[in-house]
Design a protein around this motif. Structure first.
Motif, PDB file in Angstrom:
ATOM      1  N   UNK A 121       9.480  20.541  32.107  1.00  0.00           N
ATOM      2  CA  UNK A 121       9.613  20.540  33.439  1.00  0.00           C
ATOM      3  C   UNK A 121       9.478  21.957  34.051  1.00  0.00           C
ATOM      4  N   UNK A 122       9.784  22.981  33.363  1.00  0.00           N
ATOM      5  CA  UNK A 122       9.521  24.207  33.635  1.00  0.00           C
ATOM      6  C   UNK A 122       8.072  24.439  33.982  1.00  0.00           C
ATOM      7  N   UNK A 123       7.116  24.097  32.948  1.00  0.00           N
ATOM      8  CA  UNK A 123       5.738  24.260  32.917  1.00  0.00           C
ATOM      9  C   UNK A 123       5.110  23.486  33.966  1.00  0.00           C
ATOM     10  N   UNK A 124       5.529  22.219  34.211  1.00  0.00           N
ATOM     11  CA  UNK A 124       5.068  21.384  35.108  1.00  0.00           C
ATOM     12  C   UNK A 124       5.211  21.944  36.450  1.00  0.00           C
ATOM     13  N   UNK A 125       6.404  22.251  36.962  1.00  0.00           N
ATOM     14  CA  UNK A 125       6.836  22.724  38.129  1.00  0.00           C
ATOM     15  C   UNK A 125       6.468  23.827  38.500  1.00  0.00           C
ATOM     16  N   UNK A 126       6.704  24.984  37.789  1.00  0.00           N
ATOM     17  CA  UNK A 126       6.273  26.207  38.447  1.00  0.00           C
ATOM     18  C   UNK A 126       6.199  27.024  37.218  1.00  0.00           C
ATOM     19  N   UNK A 147      10.917  16.841  44.711  1.00  0.00           N
ATOM     20  CA  UNK A 147       9.840  15.673  44.316  1.00  0.00           C
ATOM     21  C   UNK A 147       9.920  15.582  42.709  1.00  0.00           C
ATOM     22  N   UNK A 148      10.274  16.695  41.936  1.00  0.00           N
ATOM     23  CA  UNK A 148      10.570  16.248  40.590  1.00  0.00           C
ATOM     24  C   UNK A 148      11.839  15.207  40.292  1.00  0.00           C
ATOM     25  N   UNK A 149      12.684  15.042  41.137  1.00  0.00           N
ATOM     26  CA  UNK A 149      13.757  14.239  40.887  1.00  0.00           C
ATOM     27  C   UNK A 149      13.605  12.837  41.413  1.00  0.00           C
ATOM     28  N   UNK A 150      12.343  12.596  41.878  1.00  0.00           N
ATOM     29  CA  UNK A 150      12.417  11.299  42.644  1.00  0.00           C
ATOM     30  C   UNK A 150      11.437  10.283  41.647  1.00  0.00           C
ATOM     31  N   UNK A 151      10.463  10.781  41.061  1.00  0.00           N
ATOM     32  CA  UNK A 151       9.555   9.852  39.952  1.00  0.00           C
ATOM     33  C   UNK A 151       9.187  10.667  38.863  1.00  0.00           C
ATOM     34  N   UNK A 152       8.886   9.986  37.634  1.00  0.00           N
ATOM     35  CA  UNK A 152       8.434  10.544  36.556  1.00  0.00           C
ATOM     36  C   UNK A 152       7.177  11.182  36.616  1.00  0.00           C
TER      37      UNK A 152
END
Length: 475
Positions: free
Chosen positions: A302-307, A366-371
């Motif tokens: 998740x870290x890589x994808x988000x920021x 948005x990371x918490x709403x959908x895969x």
């Protein structure tokens, strides 16, 4: 080290073969390579006569020996009224002379031998390191041992270190980024030793005797682990180490003070620091996780994808699409002994402050709403797995990493299973981890800049607590 070089050579060879087969016009979008196989380097674990664990990795490529001592101490164990004591102690251990050798004599002797001995204390670990030519190792080791166990804390050097601390406090509000980072950490760890920062009052309360007592309390052979790499003879090295550190102590075993974990409280707060600058510094975040979280691998992805990458969601939208900032990122700093943090940060022109804050919060939510997408998941896994080998680029990094795993109590096999655990993460795992650990509605938001130039008032984001950044009295 040789395995790493061989792996890289095989990659280049494979690329050259593909290019040659196509007349040197291979299309990077269609190229494929054999799976890169990488064996994690190992280090020998030995135990000295005093009971101290030692990790050893022999490397004769250069006539140099490196040692790092990891010590169970930290600023979390200093009195609240003497914040800054640990950092001062860690600094003066080396600069203040040791074992009867004056600071000037130590400096001259180490310089003559082209050796280095350094010391420091962070939030939950102290370190003393040595770098020496093999021919000068015996003498450098003696100095290293004295710095570690018998520092003299020269009053002259104590006074110099104290003046440096005071000067740092005088200048602590010069840099908006330093202000924002400091105040966010204080807000996240409010009421916990991790959130304490030195003040003029705490700095002036620290004495040489405080440093002596702090060192005596924590720097003991039964509270240390050594990581050693380089050009040494194993038998001779262990004999010298045993001579320096001696037999088991008669005193009771070392025990760290019981410091509780930070309270898991999530309440939003808007904190403003007024600085008449054209660029606003934005920091937001909250408590994160410890190394024992079952979501640790999903959070890495998740870290890589988000920021955490140049193609992350935050970067692509805020920098590339909106042009609001040059740099924007986010990360979970996983706590090893105490709960870590989640932090997102950027800097933007004053006139886009509110827009940048709202956009960052929306992207994180948005990371918490959908895969995440299949492409995002695949790219994150490939990067994390393929870059894993670069954590083992030198013998010193290899052996120190092994020692750190024991120091922080990681489960056996953590490194060996890391890539497989990353590979097993699913989109559903990432979504579930984001929902459990991301709380944008409860961010501590720190904004440092000129509110008169903002595109909207900070009060639109919540009740604002303004920082007092005026020079505080020293006494």
């Amino acid at each position: 080290m040789k395995r790493l070089i061989l792996s890289l050579v095989l990659l280049v060879t494979a690329w050259a073969a593909v290019a040659a087969a196509d007349g040197g016009k291979a299309d990077p979008r269609t190229m494929s390579f054999p799976e890169l196989r990488f064996e994690i380097p190992t280090a020998e674990r030995a135990v000295l006569e005093c009971g101290m664990p030692v990790y050893l990795l022999r490397d004769t490529e250069l006539p140099i020996i490196n040692i790092t001592a990891l010590v169970r101490t930290g600023s979390v164990y200093e009195p609240a009224t003497k914040a800054g004591l640990a950092a001062l102690t860690g600094s003066v251990m080396r600069s203040g002379g040791a074992g009867g050798l004056s600071p000037e004599q130590m400096d001259d002797e180490l310089e003559f031998m082209a050796s280095a001995v350094e010391s420091g204390i962070g939030p939950d670990m102290g370190t003393v390191s040595l770098t020496s030519l093999t021919k000068n190792f015996s003498r450098t080791l003696r100095i290293f041992g004295d710095v570690l166990l018998h520092p003299d804390f020269s009053q002259k050097r104590v006074d110099i270190a104290h003046k440096h601390l005071i000067e740092g406090l005088r200048r602590q509000n010069d840099d908006p980024k330093e202000i924002a980072g400091r105040e966010l950490n204080r807000a996240i760890y409010a009421g916990h030793p991790l959130g304490a920062v030195p003040t003029f009052a705490s700095a002036n309360a620290i004495t040489r005797q405080d440093m002596v007592d702090f060192h005596r309390r924590f720097f003991r052979p039964d509270a240390m682990i050594l990581a050693i790499s380089g050009d040494f003879d194993r038998g001779a090295l262990l004999r010298e180490l045993n001579a320096v550190f001696g037999k088991p102590a008669i005193a009771p075993p070392a025990a760290l003070p019981d410091i509780p974990q930070p309270k898991a409280e999530f309440r939003p707060e808007v904190i403003y620091g007024k600085k008449e600058v054209n660029q606003t510094v934005i920091r937001m975040g909250h408590l994160g996780v410890t190394k024992d979280s079952p979501d640790i691998y999903a959070l890495r992805i998740m870290d890589y994808i988000l920021g955490g990458s140049f193609t992350s969601r935050l970067t692509m939208e805020i920098r590339t699409n909106q042009g609001l900032a040059y740099n924007v990122d986010s990360r979970f700093d996983v706590g090893r002994r105490f709960t870590g943090t989640f932090i997102a940060e950027t800097e933007t022109k004053a006139g886009s402050t509110g827009k940048a804050v709202s956009l960052m919060e929306e992207i994180i939510a948005g990371m918490t709403r959908e895969p995440v997408s299949d492409q995002e998941l695949k790219a994150a896994k490939e990067y994390i797995i393929n870059s894993f080998m670069f954590g083992f680029t030198s013998p010193a990094s290899i052996v120190t990493q092994r020692a750190r795993l024991e120091f922080y109590g990681y489960a056996p096999g953590y490194l060996e299973g890391y890539r497989d655990n990353i590979a097993r993460v699913t989109k559903e795992d990432v979504l579930a981890a984001a929902r459990r650990h991301l709380r944008p509605e409860a961010f501590k938001l720190v904004v440092v800049g000129d509110a008169a130039k903002f595109d909207k008032p900070l009060t639109a984001l919540g009740a604002v607590r303004e920082l007092d950044l005026r020079q505080q009295p020293e006494k």
